[in-house]
Write a protein that holds these residues in place. Sequence first.
Motif, short mmCIF file in Angstrom:
data_model
loop_
_atom_site.label_atom_id
_atom_site.label_comp_id
_atom_site.label_asym_id
_atom_site.label_seq_id
_atom_site.Cartn_x
_atom_site.Cartn_y
_atom_site.Cartn_z
N VAL A 305 0.66 -1.01 0.06
CA VAL A 305 -0.06 -0.14 0.07
C VAL A 305 0.86 1.26 0.24
O VAL A 305 1.85 1.18 0.64
CB VAL A 305 -1.09 0.11 1.22
CG1 VAL A 305 -0.11 0.00 2.56
CG2 VAL A 305 -1.96 1.32 1.02
N THR A 306 0.64 2.28 -0.68
CA THR A 306 1.26 3.37 -1.14
C THR A 306 0.18 4.53 -0.68
O THR A 306 -0.80 4.62 -1.12
CB THR A 306 1.84 3.82 -2.26
OG1 THR A 306 2.75 2.96 -2.77
CG2 THR A 306 2.65 5.15 -2.45
N GLU A 307 0.41 5.29 0.59
CA GLU A 307 -0.22 6.36 0.92
C GLU A 307 -0.09 7.79 0.15
O GLU A 307 1.04 8.21 0.38
CB GLU A 307 -0.10 6.54 2.66
CG GLU A 307 -0.36 5.37 3.56
CD GLU A 307 -1.90 5.05 3.55
OE1 GLU A 307 -2.69 5.95 3.11
OE2 GLU A 307 -2.36 3.93 3.93
N LEU A 308 -1.12 7.96 -0.45
CA LEU A 308 -0.88 9.40 -1.29
C LEU A 308 -1.49 10.50 -0.22
O LEU A 308 -1.93 10.22 0.85
CB LEU A 308 -1.56 9.29 -2.49
CG LEU A 308 -1.26 8.03 -3.27
CD1 LEU A 308 -2.14 7.99 -4.72
CD2 LEU A 308 0.24 8.03 -3.69
N ASP A 309 -1.58 11.54 -0.77
CA ASP A 309 -2.32 12.66 0.04
C ASP A 309 -3.60 12.62 0.22
O ASP A 309 -4.57 11.84 -0.74
CB ASP A 309 -1.88 13.98 -0.44
CG ASP A 309 -2.34 14.25 -1.91
OD1 ASP A 309 -2.26 13.12 -2.65
OD2 ASP A 309 -2.36 15.19 -2.41
N ASN A 310 -4.08 13.12 1.28
CA ASN A 310 -5.91 13.32 1.44
C ASN A 310 -6.41 12.19 1.68
O ASN A 310 -7.42 11.85 0.72
CB ASN A 310 -6.45 14.00 0.14
CG ASN A 310 -7.75 14.53 0.58
OD1 ASN A 310 -8.24 14.82 1.74
ND2 ASN A 310 -8.74 14.86 -0.44
N ASP A 311 -6.01 11.02 2.51
CA ASP A 311 -6.40 9.91 2.65
C ASP A 311 -6.72 9.04 1.51
O ASP A 311 -7.82 8.29 1.32
CB ASP A 311 -7.78 9.94 3.49
CG ASP A 311 -8.45 8.75 4.15
OD1 ASP A 311 -7.63 8.07 4.58
OD2 ASP A 311 -9.64 8.57 4.50
N HIS A 312 -5.62 9.02 0.71
CA HIS A 312 -5.95 8.22 -0.64
C HIS A 312 -4.66 7.34 -0.92
O HIS A 312 -3.65 7.67 -0.36
CB HIS A 312 -5.65 9.28 -1.90
CG HIS A 312 -6.00 8.86 -3.16
ND1 HIS A 312 -5.79 9.57 -4.28
CD2 HIS A 312 -6.16 7.49 -3.51
CE1 HIS A 312 -6.13 8.98 -5.59
NE2 HIS A 312 -6.00 7.77 -4.90
N SER A 313 -5.01 6.09 -0.85
CA SER A 313 -4.01 4.93 -0.98
C SER A 313 -4.29 3.96 -2.15
O SER A 313 -5.51 3.94 -2.76
CB SER A 313 -4.17 4.00 0.33
OG SER A 313 -5.70 3.27 0.47
N VAL A 314 -3.14 3.59 -2.59
CA VAL A 314 -3.23 2.65 -3.89
C VAL A 314 -2.25 1.45 -3.51
O VAL A 314 -1.19 1.73 -3.07
CB VAL A 314 -2.96 3.48 -5.27
CG1 VAL A 314 -1.50 4.11 -5.04
CG2 VAL A 314 -3.23 2.93 -6.27
N HIS A 315 -2.73 0.24 -4.25
CA HIS A 315 -1.56 -0.79 -4.45
C HIS A 315 -1.29 -0.97 -5.57
O HIS A 315 -1.81 -1.50 -6.45
CB HIS A 315 -2.45 -2.11 -3.68
CG HIS A 315 -2.87 -2.12 -2.22
ND1 HIS A 315 -3.84 -1.32 -1.80
CD2 HIS A 315 -2.52 -2.76 -1.48
CE1 HIS A 315 -3.97 -1.56 -0.50
NE2 HIS A 315 -3.22 -2.51 -0.30
N CYS A 316 -0.06 -0.26 -5.95
CA CYS A 316 0.48 -0.54 -7.39
C CYS A 316 1.97 -0.16 -7.42
O CYS A 316 2.48 0.69 -6.40
CB CYS A 316 -0.28 0.66 -8.21
SG CYS A 316 0.21 0.57 -9.87
#
Length: 328
Positions: A305-316
């Motif tokens: 999981v990569t945590e991006l800004d503003n409670d936005h996460s992505v698995h990539c």
Amino acid sequence: MAERLLEIENLRVEYHTDDGVVTAVDNLKLHLNKGQTLGLVGETGAGKTTTALSIMRLVPAPPGRIVSGTVRFRDEDLLKKRIDDIKKIRGNKISMIFQDPMTSLNPVLTIGFQIEEAVMLHQGLDRKAARRRAAEMLRLVGIPAEREGDYPHEFSGGMRQRVGIAMALSCNPELLIADEPTTALDVTIQAQVLELMKRLREQFSTSMLLITHDLGVVAEVCDHVAIMYAGTIVEYADVTTLFTNPRHPYTRGLFGSIPSLDEEVTRLKPITGLMPDPTALPSGCRFHPRCPMAGEICSSRIPQVTELDNDHSVHCMIYEGLVPGYEE
């Protein structure tokens, strides 16, 4: 800080069949805050309904089995509770609206009796008070109280779904799970049911987990969105962020499959290939056989999981810096 109502960690659910072990949900992580609506989006076979059944402890066993994980509702792990305690929560604190109301309504009992039964069981009301409550709930969903003596087959599909909503909300639950509640309805009735659900959710201060494959429904109803693929969450964000800045290749593929009023194109861009066979899931990233951005590492390593800004996460892998990204 928003109050956390539901939190799922590392949930894994399997179905043991004659053809092999079907991994319906794998390492699923999800959370829902009080008063919010979370959309769970994905293709057919992604594991959305199994996730809902796991929360309700309704996974059919056999062949289904919750292998591991936690499902915390108000800081209590539902998977560790005795079934008698779950029965007190199910239909009372957590309710569910099913995709086809005819499968959840008893055809030989009147709709009024079925609503009364739930209220008497969970709220401790006598028959007279329960009848008044049933009539009140029917009026709230736009059905005349005089029809409480009618049977499910005497209603249209849209009206039966309204009965299902009335039944689910009759005990004023804290969490409402709606499993594709508008899929079997025509477009006009869909809009009416969605508007009804939004209004009642606000009126009863109910949090909602909305399972759907329709991004238009998500835009209309949800606060946050979790994109699910092959049993796991690949992207999570608030609805505005997801629609304006989708990051995972699968999420981008879903949006690319939708007609746009702003662009003139001769053909849509569907995602190539099909969902993987759940008895033989691909190694590494589950989406890599269909992904236009996949690199060699995607077939051998599970993305973190990569945590991006503003409670936005992505698995990539793209956002781990292991695969070249998009040219924005």
